[in-house]
Design a protein around this motif. Structure first.
Motif, PDB file in Angstrom:
ATOM      1  N   ARG A 183      21.064   3.066  -4.945  1.00  0.00           N
ATOM      2  CA  ARG A 183      21.084   4.519  -5.099  1.00  0.00           C
ATOM      3  C   ARG A 183      21.614   4.673  -6.575  1.00  0.00           C
ATOM      4  O   ARG A 183      21.135   5.593  -7.313  1.00  0.00           O
ATOM      5  N   THR A 229      19.480   6.327  -9.649  1.00  0.00           N
ATOM      6  CA  THR A 229      19.951   7.499 -10.277  1.00  0.00           C
ATOM      7  C   THR A 229      20.054   7.317 -11.566  1.00  0.00           C
ATOM      8  O   THR A 229      19.789   8.019 -12.785  1.00  0.00           O
ATOM      9  N   ARG A 243      16.753   6.874 -13.723  1.00  0.00           N
ATOM     10  CA  ARG A 243      16.124   8.194 -13.750  1.00  0.00           C
ATOM     11  C   ARG A 243      16.988   8.813 -15.061  1.00  0.00           C
ATOM     12  O   ARG A 243      16.082   9.410 -15.604  1.00  0.00           O
ATOM     13  N   GLU A 291      11.350   5.716 -11.680  1.00  0.00           N
ATOM     14  CA  GLU A 291      11.773   5.406 -10.299  1.00  0.00           C
ATOM     15  C   GLU A 291      10.956   4.597  -9.630  1.00  0.00           C
ATOM     16  O   GLU A 291      11.347   3.541  -8.880  1.00  0.00           O
TER      17      GLU A 291
END
Length: 260
Positions: free
Chosen positions: A54, A58, A61, A75
């Protein structure tokens, strides 16, 4: 300044140089991942670290946003990259010789028009007799449900996977459910150019339901007729606008086209 074919050639050469640099960086990253695998194996650390995944997605991105690159596209790339690095970490434990591969995209077989431009499965549309039950099932698997402008159509997303659920209430959908029951209505394949696919399929005498349809968001789509041998309809989609989800109106229009 008038652009020339010489300019195009120079720009393509620059792209080739950038792509080569990307491949070399990928090789370097894979080598580091092999080292990570050794450390994990030596310390008893689990291969999959959900929090790390994760965090990686993140941060990447945000890097994309900072550099004016679409974060959804970024992503997608990194999910593929993470999948490959996970494969490498596990494969290092197997005493198998890697298969020999060539540079040809399709090996020795002639490359079809579709093989040239097909990228991935973009989404799958599923017609369901009970929308609430279908939503509950996908939610239990970990999909995130998002309602569209159409109350009988929702999208279910998990990572890079999108399922579109279409419930009853519209005559066209009801007719489809009556004839086929709940199940996959069509599979949408992302392609480089829907117009190119439409022309190639027409030349191959493939029965098509539509010409290229362009919605308000710039999604270009062309659909085959429902194939009786598989019970599946295929759609081919390319994006000319921003990378946004398929709208409920788009899906509704398809069902009504089927009912004509």
């Amino acid at each position: 300044m008038v652009a020339t074919m010489s300019d195009l050639s120079q720009l393509r050469q620059k792209i080739d140089e950038i792509d080569l640099a990307i491949v070399k960086l990928l090789a370097e990253r894979m080598d580091v991942c092999r080292q990570v695998a050794e450390v994990k194996a030596g310390t008893g650390t689990a291969v999959i670290q959900p929090q790390r995944v994760r965090e990686v997605l993140t941060v990447r991105r945000q890097w994309a946003i900072d550099n004016q690159v679409d974060p959804d596209f970024t992503e997608q790339l990194f999910r593929i990259l993470l999948s490959e690095t996970h494969r490498i970490e596990i494969a290092e434990e197997r005493n198998e010789i890697a298969p020999s591969k060539t540079a040809e995209v399709s090996g020795s077989a002639p490359q079809s028009a579709l093989d040239t431009v097909a990228c991935r499965i973009d989404h799958v549309v599923v017609a369901v007799a009970n929308l609430d039950s279908a939503m509950l099932f996908l939610t239990s698997l970990g999909f995130k449900i998002t309602r569209t402008q159409d109350s009988a159509i929702v999208t279910a997303d998990a990572g890079g996977v999108t399922v579109v659920l279409v419930g009853p209430g519209d005559p066209a959908v009801d007719a489809h459910l009556s004839a086929h029951g709940s199940g996959v209505q069509h599979i949408a394949i992302e392609v480089l150019n829907a117009g190119f696919v439409q022309q190639a399929l027409a030349e191959a005498k493939v029965p098509l339901l539509t010409d290229v349809i362009v919605d308000a968001d710039g999604h270009e789509q062309v659909f085959t007729v429902l194939d009786p041998s598989t019970g599946v309809q295929l759609g081919f989609i390319s994006r000319t606008g921003h990378r946004v989800p398929i709208s409920g109106q788009n899906v509704r229009a398809l069902f009504r086209a089927l009912a004509r």
